[in-house]
Motif scaffolding. Structure first.
Motif, PDB file in Angstrom:
ATOM      1  N   ASP A   1      70.783  -2.579   0.744  1.00 12.11           N
ATOM      2  CA  ASP A   1      71.097  -3.944   0.320  1.00 12.11           C
ATOM      3  C   ASP A   1      69.922  -4.537  -0.443  1.00 12.11           C
ATOM      4  N   ALA A   2      68.700  -4.282   0.055  1.00 17.64           N
ATOM      5  CA  ALA A   2      67.503  -4.815  -0.599  1.00 17.64           C
ATOM      6  C   ALA A   2      67.372  -4.263  -2.015  1.00 17.64           C
ATOM      7  N   LEU A   3      67.571  -2.970  -2.171  1.00 19.44           N
ATOM      8  CA  LEU A   3      67.453  -2.352  -3.489  1.00 19.44           C
ATOM      9  C   LEU A   3      68.540  -2.864  -4.426  1.00 19.44           C
ATOM     10  N   GLN A   4      69.752  -2.992  -3.907  1.00 19.72           N
ATOM     11  CA  GLN A   4      70.857  -3.447  -4.750  1.00 19.72           C
ATOM     12  C   GLN A   4      70.729  -4.921  -5.114  1.00 19.72           C
ATOM     13  N   HIS A   5      70.016  -5.682  -4.298  1.00 19.81           N
ATOM     14  CA  HIS A   5      69.825  -7.101  -4.597  1.00 19.81           C
ATOM     15  C   HIS A   5      68.642  -7.326  -5.543  1.00 19.81           C
ATOM     16  N   GLY A   6      67.932  -6.267  -5.918  1.00 21.70           N
ATOM     17  CA  GLY A   6      66.882  -6.393  -6.914  1.00 21.70           C
ATOM     18  C   GLY A   6      65.468  -6.342  -6.400  1.00 21.70           C
ATOM     19  N   ALA A   7      65.285  -6.026  -5.108  1.00 24.13           N
ATOM     20  CA  ALA A   7      63.921  -5.909  -4.578  1.00 24.13           C
ATOM     21  C   ALA A   7      63.191  -4.749  -5.248  1.00 24.13           C
ATOM     22  N   SER A   8      61.881  -4.903  -5.388  1.00 25.76           N
ATOM     23  CA  SER A   8      61.070  -3.848  -6.010  1.00 25.76           C
ATOM     24  C   SER A   8      60.328  -3.005  -4.988  1.00 25.76           C
ATOM     25  N   GLY A   9      60.426  -3.364  -3.704  1.00 24.86           N
ATOM     26  CA  GLY A   9      59.747  -2.612  -2.664  1.00 24.86           C
ATOM     27  C   GLY A   9      60.290  -2.962  -1.296  1.00 24.86           C
ATOM     28  N   PHE A  10      60.040  -2.077  -0.329  1.00 28.30           N
ATOM     29  CA  PHE A  10      60.581  -2.255   1.005  1.00 28.30           C
ATOM     30  C   PHE A  10      59.625  -1.590   1.984  1.00 28.30           C
ATOM     31  N   ILE A  11      59.054  -2.371   2.912  1.00 27.57           N
ATOM     32  CA  ILE A  11      58.233  -1.777   3.962  1.00 27.57           C
ATOM     33  C   ILE A  11      58.561  -2.452   5.292  1.00 27.57           C
ATOM     34  N   LEU A  12      58.250  -1.770   6.376  1.00 28.64           N
ATOM     35  CA  LEU A  12      58.474  -2.320   7.701  1.00 28.64           C
ATOM     36  C   LEU A  12      57.295  -3.188   8.120  1.00 28.64           C
ATOM     37  N   LYS A  13      57.580  -4.181   8.959  1.00 29.61           N
ATOM     38  CA  LYS A  13      56.522  -5.089   9.406  1.00 29.61           C
ATOM     39  C   LYS A  13      55.505  -4.398  10.306  1.00 29.61           C
ATOM     40  N   ASN A  14      55.870  -3.262  10.878  1.00 27.21           N
ATOM     41  CA  ASN A  14      54.906  -2.553  11.707  1.00 27.21           C
ATOM     42  C   ASN A  14      54.033  -1.592  10.902  1.00 27.21           C
ATOM     43  N   SER A  15      54.126  -1.668   9.570  1.00 34.77           N
ATOM     44  CA  SER A  15      53.224  -0.888   8.723  1.00 34.77           C
ATOM     45  C   SER A  15      51.801  -1.400   8.892  1.00 34.77           C
ATOM     46  N   SER A  16      50.849  -0.596   8.482  1.00 36.08           N
ATOM     47  CA  SER A  16      49.446  -0.986   8.626  1.00 36.08           C
ATOM     48  C   SER A  16      49.090  -2.100   7.639  1.00 36.08           C
ATOM     49  N   PRO A  17      48.042  -2.879   7.951  1.00 28.58           N
ATOM     50  CA  PRO A  17      47.581  -3.890   6.991  1.00 28.58           C
ATOM     51  C   PRO A  17      47.261  -3.288   5.624  1.00 28.58           C
ATOM     52  N   GLU A  18      46.707  -2.071   5.638  1.00 33.22           N
ATOM     53  CA  GLU A  18      46.381  -1.403   4.374  1.00 33.22           C
ATOM     54  C   GLU A  18      47.643  -1.127   3.561  1.00 33.22           C
ATOM     55  N   ALA A  19      48.733  -0.773   4.254  1.00 27.74           N
ATOM     56  CA  ALA A  19      49.993  -0.504   3.559  1.00 27.74           C
ATOM     57  C   ALA A  19      50.560  -1.774   2.926  1.00 27.74           C
ATOM     58  N   LEU A  20      50.412  -2.901   3.617  1.00 31.65           N
ATOM     59  CA  LEU A  20      50.874  -4.173   3.066  1.00 31.65           C
ATOM     60  C   LEU A  20      50.080  -4.539   1.818  1.00 31.65           C
ATOM     61  N   VAL A  21      48.770  -4.415   1.893  1.00 31.51           N
ATOM     62  CA  VAL A  21      47.918  -4.732   0.748  1.00 31.51           C
ATOM     63  C   VAL A  21      48.263  -3.828  -0.431  1.00 31.51           C
ATOM     64  N   GLU A  22      48.414  -2.533  -0.161  1.00 35.39           N
ATOM     65  CA  GLU A  22      48.730  -1.583  -1.228  1.00 35.39           C
ATOM     66  C   GLU A  22      50.081  -1.909  -1.861  1.00 35.39           C
ATOM     67  N   ALA A  23      51.064  -2.282  -1.023  1.00 31.36           N
ATOM     68  CA  ALA A  23      52.395  -2.608  -1.540  1.00 31.36           C
ATOM     69  C   ALA A  23      52.338  -3.801  -2.486  1.00 31.36           C
ATOM     70  N   VAL A  24      51.590  -4.824  -2.107  1.00 28.24           N
ATOM     71  CA  VAL A  24      51.443  -6.006  -2.960  1.00 28.24           C
ATOM     72  C   VAL A  24      50.772  -5.624  -4.275  1.00 28.24           C
ATOM     73  N   GLN A  25      49.755  -4.797  -4.209  1.00 25.40           N
ATOM     74  CA  GLN A  25      49.042  -4.383  -5.420  1.00 25.40           C
ATOM     75  C   GLN A  25      49.936  -3.552  -6.333  1.00 25.40           C
ATOM     76  N   VAL A  26      50.749  -2.663  -5.752  1.00 22.39           N
ATOM     77  CA  VAL A  26      51.652  -1.823  -6.536  1.00 22.39           C
ATOM     78  C   VAL A  26      52.667  -2.683  -7.273  1.00 22.39           C
ATOM     79  N   LEU A  27      53.281  -3.623  -6.569  1.00 25.98           N
ATOM     80  CA  LEU A  27      54.292  -4.474  -7.199  1.00 25.98           C
ATOM     81  C   LEU A  27      53.674  -5.378  -8.254  1.00 25.98           C
ATOM     82  N   ALA A  28      52.462  -5.844  -8.013  1.00 23.45           N
ATOM     83  CA  ALA A  28      51.792  -6.715  -8.980  1.00 23.45           C
ATOM     84  C   ALA A  28      51.504  -5.978 -10.284  1.00 23.45           C
ATOM     85  N   ARG A  29      51.340  -4.662 -10.215  1.00 21.19           N
ATOM     86  CA  ARG A  29      51.100  -3.859 -11.423  1.00 21.19           C
ATOM     87  C   ARG A  29      52.380  -3.636 -12.216  1.00 21.19           C
ATOM     88  N   GLY A  30      53.505  -4.043 -11.648  1.00 18.56           N
ATOM     89  CA  GLY A  30      54.777  -3.843 -12.327  1.00 18.56           C
ATOM     90  C   GLY A  30      55.501  -2.585 -11.908  1.00 18.56           C
TER      91      GLY A  30
END
Length: 233
Positions: free
Chosen positions: A96-125
């Motif tokens: 549903d997230a992908l079909q609604h246009g999201a550019s990324g998907f991670i679980l809240k129990n991911s590591s802080p490093e994974a959250l930071v990396e995800a934000v950086q990846v999406l910010a790069r386009g």
């Protein structure tokens, strides 16, 4: 000096937003510019702030995160990339997230490093599609295609004419991208520079009229460019 990545946090739990604010706010180059507690607030704040990345919860009162994502992505005045964060590791949320246009998907129990990396990846386009998520996308669309086409048509799917516009190298890049390889891995596989691979990926998306890498994976498996069970190894 490079401008910081501007982030909007959307979650109905204040404690969760506080945790994300601490994690992201302490990272050089990232600035939390706003927060919202529901989908309606997310839409309003996105229009007001036009952040680079929106960290979006799924289940919220009123307008949920998926509906808010669809409205945000459809708004031509908003250029934000949406990162879905959820505690629920469920396929229906993922697709549903992908079909609604999201550019990324991670679980809240991911590591802080994974959250930071995800934000950086999406910010790069780019889009965030980890190999394990890629496999689930492949399996889902393979099941769907087989169910719709039937056994006789499952192994032979018509190729869209737009694929003919790709060069041989671009087709190679698309096939590897669809197997979940990052640009750096594709570069090593094809003995190319990472910047060259990024250019090829951009041209593939442009020629096929695709929004991001996620759509490229779906496209490749829907049209038989690569087949279920294909491995990048």
């Amino acid at each position: 000096m490079t401008a910081p990545i501007r982030v909007l946090l959307v979650d109905d739990q204040e404690l969760v937003r506080a945790g994300f604010r601490i994690i992201l706010g302490s990272e050089p180059g990232i600035e939390v510019v706003g927060e919202a507690a529901d989908g309606r607030g997310a839409i309003d704040r996105a229009r007001e702030l036009n952040p680079d990345v929106i960290c979006m919860d799924v289940q919220m009162p009123g307008i949920d995160g998926l509906t808010a994502t669809r409205e945000i992505v459809a708004d031509p005045g908003i250029r934000s990339a949406v990162l879905i964060l959820t505690t629920f590791d469920r396929e229906d949320y993922l697709f549903d997230a992908l079909q609604h246009g999201a550019s990324g998907f991670i679980l809240k129990n991911s590591s802080p490093e994974a959250l930071v990396e995800a934000v950086q990846v999406l910010a790069r386009g780019d889009a965030l599609l980890a190999p394990d998520v890629t496999r689930r996308v492949i399996e889902r669309f393979a099941r769907s295609a087989d169910a719709q086409a039937g056994p006789a048509a499952a192994s032979v799917r018509p190729m869209p004419t737009t694929v003919d516009e790709l060069t041989a190298r671009e087709a190679e890049v698309l096939a590897l991208l669809a197997q979940g390889l990052a640009n750096s891995e594709i570069a090593r596989r094809l003995y190319l520079g990472e910047a060259t691979v990024k250019t090829h990926v951009s041209k593939v998306l442009m020629k096929l009229g695709l929004r991001d890498r996620i759509q490229a994976v779906v496209f490749a498996y829907e049209h038989g460019i690569v087949t279920p069970g294909a491995s990048p190894a």
